[in-house]
Design a protein around this motif. Structure first.
Motif, PDB file in Angstrom:
ATOM      1  N   ALA A 258       0.832  -1.202   0.000  1.00 35.69           N
ATOM      2  CA  ALA A 258       0.000   0.000   0.000  1.00 35.69           C
ATOM      3  C   ALA A 258       0.866   1.250   0.000  1.00 35.69           C
ATOM      4  O   ALA A 258       0.547   2.253  -0.667  1.00 35.69           O
ATOM      5  N   LEU A 259       1.966   1.213   0.738  1.00 34.30           N
ATOM      6  CA  LEU A 259       2.902   2.342   0.750  1.00 34.30           C
ATOM      7  C   LEU A 259       3.514   2.549  -0.634  1.00 34.30           C
ATOM      8  O   LEU A 259       3.626   3.688  -1.117  1.00 34.30           O
ATOM      9  N   LEU A 260       3.901   1.460  -1.286  1.00 38.46           N
ATOM     10  CA  LEU A 260       4.466   1.576  -2.637  1.00 38.46           C
ATOM     11  C   LEU A 260       3.415   2.051  -3.627  1.00 38.46           C
ATOM     12  O   LEU A 260       3.722   2.831  -4.551  1.00 38.46           O
ATOM     13  N   HIS A 261       2.178   1.607  -3.464  1.00 34.37           N
ATOM     14  CA  HIS A 261       1.105   2.059  -4.347  1.00 34.37           C
ATOM     15  C   HIS A 261       0.846   3.554  -4.154  1.00 34.37           C
ATOM     16  O   HIS A 261       0.602   4.298  -5.110  1.00 34.37           O
ATOM     17  N   HIS A 262       0.914   4.017  -2.913  1.00 38.01           N
ATOM     18  CA  HIS A 262       0.708   5.439  -2.640  1.00 38.01           C
ATOM     19  C   HIS A 262       1.779   6.284  -3.322  1.00 38.01           C
ATOM     20  O   HIS A 262       1.496   7.402  -3.798  1.00 38.01           O
ATOM     21  N   ALA A 263       3.006   5.752  -3.383  1.00 32.13           N
ATOM     22  CA  ALA A 263       4.106   6.523  -3.969  1.00 32.13           C
ATOM     23  C   ALA A 263       4.175   6.391  -5.483  1.00 32.13           C
ATOM     24  O   ALA A 263       4.698   7.284  -6.160  1.00 32.13           O
ATOM     25  N   SER A 264       3.663   5.292  -6.035  1.00 33.43           N
ATOM     26  CA  SER A 264       3.818   5.043  -7.470  1.00 33.43           C
ATOM     27  C   SER A 264       2.507   5.015  -8.231  1.00 33.43           C
ATOM     28  O   SER A 264       2.503   5.147  -9.457  1.00 33.43           O
ATOM     29  N   GLY A 265       1.394   4.767  -7.530  1.00 38.17           N
ATOM     30  CA  GLY A 265       0.109   4.663  -8.199  1.00 38.17           C
ATOM     31  C   GLY A 265      -0.160   3.313  -8.816  1.00 38.17           C
ATOM     32  O   GLY A 265      -1.121   3.157  -9.574  1.00 38.17           O
TER      33      GLY A 265
ATOM     34  N   VAL B 273       5.792  -2.096 -13.239  1.00 38.92           N
ATOM     35  CA  VAL B 273       5.758  -0.642 -13.018  1.00 38.92           C
ATOM     36  C   VAL B 273       6.642  -0.267 -11.836  1.00 38.92           C
ATOM     37  O   VAL B 273       7.410   0.705 -11.893  1.00 38.92           O
ATOM     38  N   LEU B 274       6.557  -1.034 -10.745  1.00 37.79           N
ATOM     39  CA  LEU B 274       7.339  -0.713  -9.548  1.00 37.79           C
ATOM     40  C   LEU B 274       8.833  -0.749  -9.823  1.00 37.79           C
ATOM     41  O   LEU B 274       9.596   0.018  -9.214  1.00 37.79           O
ATOM     42  N   ARG B 275       9.277  -1.620 -10.737  1.00 38.83           N
ATOM     43  CA  ARG B 275      10.713  -1.704 -11.033  1.00 38.83           C
ATOM     44  C   ARG B 275      11.254  -0.408 -11.638  1.00 38.83           C
ATOM     45  O   ARG B 275      12.459  -0.135 -11.535  1.00 38.83           O
ATOM     46  N   HIS B 276      10.407   0.369 -12.271  1.00 39.79           N
ATOM     47  CA  HIS B 276      10.874   1.570 -12.980  1.00 39.79           C
ATOM     48  C   HIS B 276      10.513   2.857 -12.253  1.00 39.79           C
ATOM     49  O   HIS B 276      10.599   3.943 -12.820  1.00 39.79           O
ATOM     50  N   VAL B 277      10.088   2.741 -10.990  1.00 43.59           N
ATOM     51  CA  VAL B 277       9.766   3.921 -10.181  1.00 43.59           C
ATOM     52  C   VAL B 277      10.920   4.183  -9.227  1.00 43.59           C
ATOM     53  O   VAL B 277      11.456   3.254  -8.608  1.00 43.59           O
ATOM     54  N   THR B 278      11.312   5.446  -9.106  1.00 46.96           N
ATOM     55  CA  THR B 278      12.357   5.834  -8.157  1.00 46.96           C
ATOM     56  C   THR B 278      11.689   6.312  -6.869  1.00 46.96           C
ATOM     57  O   THR B 278      11.035   7.362  -6.847  1.00 46.96           O
ATOM     58  N   PHE B 279      11.849   5.544  -5.818  1.00 47.85           N
ATOM     59  CA  PHE B 279      11.242   5.870  -4.533  1.00 47.85           C
ATOM     60  C   PHE B 279      12.229   6.663  -3.679  1.00 47.85           C
ATOM     61  O   PHE B 279      13.453   6.548  -3.835  1.00 47.85           O
ATOM     62  N   THR B 280      11.690   7.443  -2.746  1.00 50.49           N
ATOM     63  CA  THR B 280      12.543   8.148  -1.800  1.00 50.49           C
ATOM     64  C   THR B 280      13.148   7.142  -0.832  1.00 50.49           C
ATOM     65  O   THR B 280      12.571   6.077  -0.586  1.00 50.49           O
TER      66      THR B 280
END
Length: 634
Positions: free
Chosen positions: A185-192, A198-205
């Motif tokens: 849920a935290l990753l979904h909040h940050a990446s949508g 999709v998550l592999r190509h998102v840069t998270f803080t």
């Protein structure tokens, strides 16, 4: 329906899922007909496992990551080399466990046969779907379904011990699922998105990455049984049927390990150094404490469950070493460590399944799980004894068996860690290697305890003295797994390159040069497993040749009789017991053994296991499983 039989990996996986579910339902409906229902459960389970094996081998040969919608089933799958490896590890052991279960189900009541067959098939279907999930929603739903199936297999005996074990597993599973929901849920909040691609190509803080990793490590760690999140493991493995316990150890807990690999090395990008160090510390704690507590157990299946925790720790040493290697920009260290962890994950499934099935044979033929009451089983069940001896030797990493091959690779990665330019890595490398060596020493003591107390000496009770060989299907499954332990150890120079390719695909690095050339280990310390096997086979011939050449006519043939007992008549009471064997370690590590008492006070345990809570969780588990099945079919 024609696409379902096309022979492609996606089609084979869809066919396997359908066969598992349909054969489980069909056998459950016809449970009153012993032979028919056993045949449906067994044939369906083995056909499904073979389909998954073929699909996994095809994906490993193909090498590329494929996103696919399974034919007939509305399931979005991700077919990667890492996923195919866990599919192969699970399905090989599921094939042998199902063969064992065919004979077991023919000797139990219709109610137990119906529940065990249905839940085992649903468990493997859910774990297979979890392994190929392309999104977090699918992964969490399938792992939750697998945990609920495991719960119903644990409580089917319906005694106090099983109810307590089931409640522990239910609460641990729900806590793990909650942590995974929060992490994604935290990753979904940050990446949508919750789609893995999709998550592999998102840069998270860094903050979101670290919090999500800790939550995911806790959630998957509860499924994998990482100490101190292991409370459900020993009791569950002892209460469930032997083939179900083998699936817990070789499939359910391994999906938790793969989840840690996926989150720590794949979805969130390069890990910071402290992630790898944290996993390494948890790994060595799990390995050492698991081996230490195993030596104190008299219930053979609880002992094997603690050794599963030990091997979970060994696998995590490879995973943590890979994360540390990535953080320190040491690709050879990362590749070697992950290769060792993945290879041990596969090997552990082989020898631990053989041990659980062998323990199930002994329990079925004697009605006993307590090693203190056994003894002399080797003469009465020789094939089971030989298979379990090979599996025990593999568990203790003795050459030339498969456990030795993967642990030797792990030692090489720890030695590389000690040459790092970072002080903390140089400090931890030797310490972790020493911890792994101590764990190996504990495993060697367990060989002597389990085999010596259970199979050697004289029977300590009439049930052990009256034991007879188990049904052929049971014995054959155990022997075949023991042979696979030998083959995968001797042939490790040719098998390791395949695992090295999987590690390279996860880390996005070139395949290790040493692995490409078939060298089983590092270039500076290569060991030829086939040559070790030849030497070990030749060594027993040397004393025999010396005796033949030098004996002449001076030495008479030996006469056999009762064991020497200082002039007294020998009795079964004189044979070493499991308690006596482990007593020195119990005294030496008394503070560590007292930790369990302090961590789980009797008042807390008593309050947790009151009747109303167990009954409430049982009803809740039934409702939740029914809802999940409706969602899955919809």
């Amino acid at each position: 329906m024609t696409t379902l039989f096309s022979g492609e990996p996606a089609s084979l996986l869809a066919l396997a899922l359908l066969v598992w579910v349909l054969s489980g339902m069909g056998g459950w409906i016809l449970a009153a007909m012993t032979k028919v229902s056993s045949l449906i459960f067994g044939t369906g389970g083995m056909v499904a496992a073979l389909c998954v094996i073929v699909a996994a081998l095809q994906i490993l040969q193909g090498g590329a990551t494929v996103q696919a919608m399974l034919p007939v089933l509305p399931f979005h799958a991700e077919l990667t080399e890492l996923n195919s490896l866990i599919l192969l590890a699970m399905s090989v052991t599921a094939l042998m466990s199902t063969l064992y279960a065919c004979a077991w189900m023919a000797n139990v009541s219709a109610r137990k046969r119906a529940r065990s067959g249905l839940m085992c098939n649903l468990l493997m279907a859910a774990l297979t779907a979890a392994a190929i999930s392309a999104s977090a929603v699918e992964l969490v739903l399938m792992m939750e379904m697998a945990a609920l199936c495991a719960y119903f297999m644990i409580v089917q005996t319906d005694d106090v011990k099983s109810r307590r074990a089931g409640l522990n597993q239910f609460l641990s599973g729900r806590a793990g699922t909650l942590c995974l929901i929060l992490a994604f849920a935290l990753l979904h909040h940050a990446s949508g998105s919750v789609n893995f691609e999709v998550l592999r190509h998102v840069t998270f803080t860094p903050g979101i990455k670290s919090l999500a990793f800790v939550l995911a490590l806790t959630g998957f760690g509860l499924y994998a049984g990482i100490i101190p999140l292991h409370a459900w493991v020993p009791q569950s493995h002892s209460s469930a049927p032997a083939h179900a316990a083998a699936l817990f150890s070789s499939a359910l807990m391994k999906v938790g390990i793969i989840g840690i690999v996926k989150v720590g090395l794949d979805l969130l990008g390069a890990p910071p150094l402290w992630w790898g160090l944290l996993v390494l510390l948890l790994a060595v704690l799990t390995a050492f404490i698991g081996g230490l507590y195993a030596l104190m157990e008299h219930d053979i299946r609880r002992l094997l469950a603690y050794h599963t925790l030990e091997n979970i720790g060994i696998i995590l040493l490879g995973v943590g070493g890979a994360m540390t290697g990535v953080a320190l920009n040491l690709p050879v260290l990362a590749s070697t460590a992950l290769l060792a962890g993945l290879f041990h994950l596969f090997n552990h499934g082989l020898f631990k399944t053989a041990l659980f099935l062998g323990a199930g044979e002994i329990e079925m033929q004697t009605g006993i799980k307590d090693m203190e009451k056994l003894g002399g089983i080797a003469r009465l069940m020789p094939w089971t004894a030989a298979a379990m001896l090979i599996a025990l030797m593999s568990m203790a990493a003795l050459p030339p068996l498969n456990g030795f091959a993967s642990e030797w690779l792990l030692y090489q990665s720890l030695f590389q860690l000690s040459t790092s330019h970072v002080f903390i890595a140089r400090l931890m490398g030797p310490l972790l290697a020493v911890g792994l060596a101590l764990t190996g020493a504990l495993a060697l003591m367990c060989i002597a305890k389990v085999f010596g107390v259970t199979f050697l000496g004289t029977p300590r009770c009439q049930a052990a003295a009256d034991a007879t060989p188990a049904p052929l299907a049971m014995t054959f499954s155990t022997i075949l797994l023991a042979l696979l332990c030998v083959i995968s150890g001797v042939a490790s120079p040719w098998i390791i390159p395949q695992f090295s390719a999987v590690a390279a695909s996860v880390l996005n690095t070139p395949v290790l040069l040493a692995a490409q050339h078939g060298v089983a280990f590092s270039p500076t310390s290569a060991v030829s497993a086939p040559m070790v096997a030849i030497l070990l086979l030749g060594m027993p011939l040397v004393p025999w040749l010396v005796a033949v050449l030098l004996r002449g006519a001076r030495l008479p043939n030996r006469s056999r009789g009762d064991a020497w007992a200082c002039g007294y008549a020998h009795s079964p009471d004189m044979v070493v017991t499991a308690t006596g064997f482990a007593q020195p370690l119990r005294v030496m590590f008394a503070p560590l053994y007292r930790l369990r008492v302090h961590a789980t006070p009797a008042s807390l345990v008593g309050a947790l296991h009151r009747g109303w809570l167990g009954a409430f969780c049982r009803r809740l588990a039934f409702i939740e499983l029914a809802v999940l099945l409706v969602v899955a079919f919809a």
